[in-house]
Design an enzyme around this catalytic site. Structure first.
Site, short mmCIF file in Angstrom:
data_model
loop_
_atom_site.label_atom_id
_atom_site.label_comp_id
_atom_site.label_asym_id
_atom_site.label_seq_id
_atom_site.Cartn_x
_atom_site.Cartn_y
_atom_site.Cartn_z
N ALA A 10 10.54 -50.63 34.88
CA ALA A 10 10.03 -51.26 36.11
C ALA A 10 11.12 -51.15 37.16
O ALA A 10 12.22 -51.70 37.00
CB ALA A 10 9.70 -52.71 35.85
N GLY A 13 14.24 -47.05 41.57
CA GLY A 13 15.16 -46.80 42.67
C GLY A 13 16.41 -46.11 42.17
O GLY A 13 16.35 -45.29 41.24
N GLY A 16 16.82 -47.09 38.32
CA GLY A 16 15.65 -46.76 37.50
C GLY A 16 15.44 -45.26 37.38
O GLY A 16 15.22 -44.74 36.28
N GLU A 131 24.02 -55.21 29.77
CA GLU A 131 25.36 -54.65 29.97
C GLU A 131 25.61 -54.22 31.42
O GLU A 131 26.69 -54.40 31.97
CB GLU A 131 25.55 -53.45 29.03
N LYS A 207 28.24 -62.16 38.93
CA LYS A 207 28.78 -61.49 37.74
C LYS A 207 29.76 -62.40 37.02
O LYS A 207 29.76 -62.49 35.78
CB LYS A 207 29.47 -60.19 38.16
N GLY A 304 26.52 -47.48 41.07
CA GLY A 304 26.04 -46.11 41.23
C GLY A 304 25.03 -45.79 40.14
O GLY A 304 25.05 -46.38 39.06
N1 LIG Z 1 22.59 -49.67 42.47
C1 LIG Z 1 23.61 -49.95 41.69
O1 LIG Z 1 24.65 -49.31 41.72
C2 LIG Z 1 23.51 -51.12 40.71
C3 LIG Z 1 24.60 -51.37 39.85
C4 LIG Z 1 24.49 -52.42 38.91
C5 LIG Z 1 23.32 -53.17 38.87
N2 LIG Z 1 22.30 -52.89 39.74
C6 LIG Z 1 21.10 -53.70 39.65
O2 LIG Z 1 20.01 -52.86 39.27
C7 LIG Z 1 18.81 -53.36 39.84
C8 LIG Z 1 18.14 -52.23 40.63
O3 LIG Z 1 19.00 -51.81 41.67
P1 LIG Z 1 18.73 -50.47 42.50
O4 LIG Z 1 19.98 -50.24 43.29
O5 LIG Z 1 18.23 -49.40 41.62
O6 LIG Z 1 17.59 -50.99 43.50
P2 LIG Z 1 16.61 -50.12 44.42
O7 LIG Z 1 17.15 -48.75 44.60
O8 LIG Z 1 16.32 -50.95 45.61
O9 LIG Z 1 15.27 -49.99 43.54
C9 LIG Z 1 14.40 -51.06 43.34
C10 LIG Z 1 13.13 -50.52 42.73
O10 LIG Z 1 12.25 -51.63 42.45
C11 LIG Z 1 10.95 -51.27 42.86
N3 LIG Z 1 10.18 -52.48 43.19
C12 LIG Z 1 10.40 -53.37 44.17
N4 LIG Z 1 9.46 -54.33 44.15
C13 LIG Z 1 8.63 -54.02 43.14
C14 LIG Z 1 7.45 -54.60 42.62
N5 LIG Z 1 6.93 -55.70 43.15
N6 LIG Z 1 6.83 -53.99 41.58
C15 LIG Z 1 7.34 -52.87 41.03
N7 LIG Z 1 8.46 -52.28 41.46
C16 LIG Z 1 9.08 -52.84 42.52
C17 LIG Z 1 11.12 -50.36 44.06
O11 LIG Z 1 9.95 -49.58 44.22
P3 LIG Z 1 9.81 -48.45 45.36
O12 LIG Z 1 10.87 -47.42 45.04
O13 LIG Z 1 8.44 -47.91 45.18
O14 LIG Z 1 10.05 -49.14 46.66
C18 LIG Z 1 12.34 -49.56 43.63
O15 LIG Z 1 11.96 -48.43 42.89
C19 LIG Z 1 19.21 -54.58 40.69
O16 LIG Z 1 19.04 -55.74 39.92
C20 LIG Z 1 20.68 -54.34 40.96
O17 LIG Z 1 21.39 -55.53 41.18
C21 LIG Z 1 22.37 -51.89 40.65
#
Ligand SMILES: NC(=O)c1ccc[n+]([C@@H]2O[C@H](COP(=O)([O-])OP(=O)(O)OC[C@H]3O[C@@H](n4cnc5c(N)ncnc54)[C@H](OP(=O)(O)O)[C@@H]3O)[C@@H](O)[C@H]2O)c1
Length: 437
Positions: A10, A13, A16, A131, A207, A304
């Site tokens: 789920a 982004g 995922g 993790e 964190k 990242g």
């Molecule tokens: N980015 C990093 O480096 C990083 C590092 C450690 C932890 N995290 C954690 O990982 C998680 C994801 O981060 P991210 O950077 O990958 O975020 P992101 O790029 O903003 O991706 C979020 C995803 O969630 C989807 N989404 C939003 N609302 C939704 C809903 N109601 N139903 C289904 N899907 C939905 C979005 O869909 P659409 O694409 O269709 O808009 C998007 O694909 C967060 O909790 C973040 O704190 C991120």
């Protein structure tokens, strides 16, 4: 060979989509390592049409992540949506209640609802792995939860936000202002358009709250964290720190003290020669101090797509390797119901060294008045110097003080006194000094 592990992702982004790519590109290695295939059987995001840069054709699409969490044809629900309420919370809860294992990278969700979710996971006998939620690709959760049995943690501290560390590193290396470095971080994609959450310490606090629970067996208490961000760190602080043999880092620190557990996030001076001071740019690091092991420092990429996916895939692989009937370990090291209430140590009782930078009127008696305020509050000074690096003019001078170990209460009282004495021409700057090897 055992049946394939069916994964539902789920959120497609940054993280995922990277997880889906790694599961596809490393399918053969993962099958060998886990003794079974790991397949992405379902996905959910908002926009079905968006190109995710990876072929998800074989996976069933769900508009609603809660429906995917409850679907009978997934074994693991991977939550990569983000946010502490809404679809992330409801889908993780639904997955656990339906008896599905969950993997998440969502520190905000765990900081707020981690203990309640752990209770459901433990009741249902499923895993809740996270993790990637702390320090991205660094395997700190496994290290603390599994590799340190028998150790009593005395302190855990770390650089947990790459954006802040990037800004501070560039300020020091290139003599740039905070604002200039923040703009560059935004241009390079290291900082959000609204950077408040990172630079004011909220992300670090989330964190840290998870690490505190693992370290001390306490219920997560993210709202009890003392927090100061880095937006008021200036070149004058960076240069003075460097002259004194320190480097400024935004640290999250959790420490057991006689009056309770301190949880604090603030700019911190660490000795330039310490290992944590060598952690530059977007890199993260976590130091864990225990009675048996001494100090351990883990460092590596904290964010990242790939680094975070590495941790998420590791969590999925652990589930693939687990066998039916195997009793899973508790989510936060101790069963959720046995986590003790968090006993907060008041910030005013924090003990340590302090750096104090004062911009004062250039007139006779100021130095003596400052020294008296310090003495009146039993603060012993390691040094007091008039510093050339500040915004000195004929009318104002910079005075830098470094204290021996004292308390926060004493420092605040002394600085309040100096402010009342009307010697200051600018806001006083106070930065805590942290002991580090
Ligand atoms: N980015 C990093 O480096 C990083 C590092 C450690 C932890 N995290 C954690 O990982 C998680 C994801 O981060 P991210 O950077 O990958 O975020 P992101 O790029 O903003 O991706 C979020 C995803 O969630 C989807 N989404 C939003 N609302 C939704 C809903 N109601 N139903 C289904 N899907 C939905 C979005 O869909 P659409 O694409 O269709 O808009 C998007 O694909 C967060 O909790 C973040 O704190 C991120």
């Amino acid at each position: 060979m055992a049946e394939a592990l069916r994964v539902g992702i789920a959120g497609l982004g940054t993280v995922g989509a990277s997880v889906a790519r790694v599961l596809r590109d490393k399918a053969a290695e993962l099958t060998r390592q886990c003794g079974r295939e790991v397949v992405v059987s379902a996905v959910s995001a908002r926009d079905r049409k968006r190109d995710r840069g990876v072929d998800l054709g074989a996976a069933k699409w769900f508009d609603d992540p809660v429906a995917m969490a409850q679907a009978a044809d997934i074994d693991v629900f991977v939550e990569l949506i983000g946010g502490d309420e809404g679809p992330s919370r409801s889908s993780v809860k639904a997955a656990l209640e339906a008896g599905r294992h969950v993997v998440t990278a969502n520190k905000a969700l765990l900081a707020k609802h981690g203990v309640a979710l752990a209770e459901i996971a433990e009741k249902k006998g499923v895993l809740l792995n996270y993790e990637a939620a702390v320090a991205g690709g660094i395997p700190v959760i496994k290290t603390m939860r599994e590799a340190m049995a028998g150790n009593s943690v005395t302190r855990v501290f770390g650089i947990l936000n790459g954006t802040c560390n990037y800004i501070l590193t560039r300020m020091e290396a290139e003599g740039l202002s905070f604002d200039a470095c923040l703009k560059d971080a935004q241009r390079l994609g290291y900082a959000e358009a609204d950077p408040t959450f990172d630079i004011e310490g909220h992300d670090t606090a989330h964190k840290l709250s998870i690490l505190t629970s693992l370290a001390f067996g306490t219920r997560i208490a993210a709202n009890d964290i003392y927090m100061e961000g880095i937006s008021n760190i200036s070149q004058a602080d960076i240069r003075a720190a460097s002259d004194l043999g320190y480097r400024i880092k935004l640290l999250g620190v959790a420490q057991r003290t006689e009056s309770g557990i301190e949880q604090r996030v603030h700019p911190t001076m660490v000795p330039t020669a310490s290992v944590i001071a060598q952690v530059h740019g977007v890199t993260n690091a976590v130091a864990i101090e225990t009675d048996i092991l001494g100090e351990l420092l883990l460092s590596g990429p904290g964010a990242g797509g790939n680094a975070t996916a590495s941790a998420v895939v590791g969590d999925i692989a652990d589930i693939a390797k687990s066998r039916p009937g195997f009793q899973h370990g508790p989510v936060f090291g101790l069963p959720a119901k046995e986590l003790r209430p968090y006993k907060k140590a008041q910030m005013r009782s924090h003990a340590g060294g302090y750096f104090i930078r004062l911009t004062v009127h250039d007139r006779i008696g100021v130095f003596a008045a400052i020294a008296k305020r310090m003495a009146d509050n039993d603060i012993s000074l390691e040094s007091i110097v008039q510093h050339a690096a500040g915004p000195d003019t004929a009318l104002q001078k910079t005075v830098i003080l470094v204290t021996h170990e004292t308390t926060e209460a004493a420092v605040r009282k002394a600085v309040d006194g100096i402010t009342k004495d009307d010697h200051l021409t600018d806001k006083p700057q106070v930065i805590r000094i942290e002991r580090a090897e």
